[in-house]
Design a protein around this motif. Structure first.
Motif, PDB file in Angstrom:
ATOM      1  N   ASP A 282      -2.044   7.331   8.293  1.00 29.22           N
ATOM      2  CA  ASP A 282      -1.839   5.924   7.965  1.00 29.22           C
ATOM      3  C   ASP A 282      -1.277   5.770   6.554  1.00 29.22           C
TER       4      ASP A 282
ATOM      5  N   ASP B  26      -2.161   3.935   4.208  1.00 32.66           N
ATOM      6  CA  ASP B  26      -3.124   3.754   3.109  1.00 32.66           C
ATOM      7  C   ASP B  26      -3.776   5.069   2.670  1.00 32.66           C
TER       8      ASP B  26
ATOM      9  N   ALA C 172      -6.185   6.655   3.839  1.00 36.74           N
ATOM     10  CA  ALA C 172      -7.642   6.520   3.808  1.00 36.74           C
ATOM     11  C   ALA C 172      -8.325   7.876   3.999  1.00 36.74           C
TER      12      ALA C 172
ATOM     13  N   ARG D 236       0.810  -1.240   0.000  1.00 36.02           N
ATOM     14  CA  ARG D 236       0.000   0.000   0.000  1.00 36.02           C
ATOM     15  C   ARG D 236       0.833   1.275   0.000  1.00 36.02           C
TER      16      ARG D 236
HETATM   17 MG   LIG Z   1      -6.727   1.995   7.030  1.00 39.51          MG
END
Ligand SMILES: [Mg+2]
Ligand SMILES: Nc1nc2c(ncn2[C@@H]2O[C@H](COP(=O)(O)OP(=O)(O)O)[C@@H](O)[C@H]2O)c(=O)[nH]1
Length: 273
Positions: A99, A101, A103, A23
């Protein structure tokens, strides 16, 4: 772009990463692209949390264009331990973490930096803010767990409704002081970190975010829930025992070994814990 005046970074962003080879490239790509056009000079610190999948090699060979990307190694497992190591390695007037990722849509950084520069000491993304847009916010069981979790700790963490969104920014010296006091290594660390800020008199400002669930979460309801609850209980008990305005008794996490790999040669240092 990267047309800032010369000088050190004004904002440092910590990205904790445990086995994020899958990721991280997409996440770092988005983050560096955003920061390249940001109004203040910014740097990224990826904290490699004992990864075995080459996460560190991705960081070492990363070309962030005008945005420096540094690697910090944290042998101690747990998101809390990793974020702590990263925050202790920062030097900038403002610091935060996100994070791997990504998000939380990076558009929220625009509001965060404005509020930080206005003097708000703690600015956090909240998926429960009335103006947030949340796509695929995890399984119902995790959502229920998160709401219960937040009810238990709300008062400790400055009264916000979502302590667990991976998007938190701070006045830099405050972040470093709060991180030095941190004892929670796992996913409940956000609550303790916020509590250390609140204890120092800081208010917590929550901002709306656009949040998209990303596949590949490293959080497992089955494996992590019990530990999270135990950690919360410990945070609450320690906070209750500490005299007003004072740090809870007991040792913080041990010192962290900080290995700066980018940019330029910086000698490894050990920071106090
Ligand atoms: Mg996440
Ligand atoms: N599970 C776990 N995550 C870690 C650890 N150290 C750092 N992290 C990072 O913490 C972040 C957690 O975000 P994510 O896996 O998306 O979890 P979620 O969004 O809360 O479901 C990721 O960037 C992880 O790589 C660790 O020891 N365990």
């Amino acid at each position: 772009m990267g047309t800032w005046p010369d000088g050190p970074a004004v904002l440092e962003i910590v990205v904790p990463a445990h086995n994020e080879a899958g990721r991280l490239p997409a996440g770092l790509g988005l983050l560096c692209a955003k920061l390249a056009g940001f109004p203040v000079r910014s740097e990224v610190l990826v904290v490699d949390n004992a990864s075995t999948d080459g996460t560190d090699d991705i960081v070492l060979s990363w070309d962030g264009g005008p945005v420096p990307v540094r690697l910090v190694r944290c042998a101690r497992r747990g998101k809390g331990a990793a974020v702590r190591a990263g925050l202790l390695a920062t030097r900038a007037p403002y610091a935060g973490f996100m994070d791997a990722d990504m998000a939380t849509d990076l558009a929220a950084l625009d509001e965060a930096i404005v509020l930080l520069r206005e003097g708000r000491p703690v600015v956090v993304g909240s998926r429960r803010h009335g103006r947030s847009v949340v796509q695929g916010y995890s399984l119902p069981v995790r959502r229920l767990g998160a709401i219960t979790f937040n009810r238990i700790v709300r008062d400790l963490a400055g009264g916000i409704a979502d302590t667990q969104c991976g998007f938190k920014f701070f006045d830099g010296p405050l972040a470093r002081a709060a991180a030095a006091d941190l004892r929670t290594e796992g996913f409940s660390f956000d609550v303790e970190l916020l509590a250390h800020c609140v204890r120092r008199g800081a208010s917590v400002t929550d901002i709306p975010v656009v949040w998209r669930d990303r596949p590949g979460s490293t959080f497992s309801v089955r494996r992590h829930s019990l530990q999270c609850l135990l950690d919360l209980a410990r945070i609450r008990v320690r906070a209750g025992r500490a005299p007003a305005g004072r740090a809870p008794a007991g040792p913080a996490l041990p010192p962290v070994q900080i290995v700066d790999v980018m940019p330029g040669p910086v000698a490894p240092t050990v920071k106090p814990g």
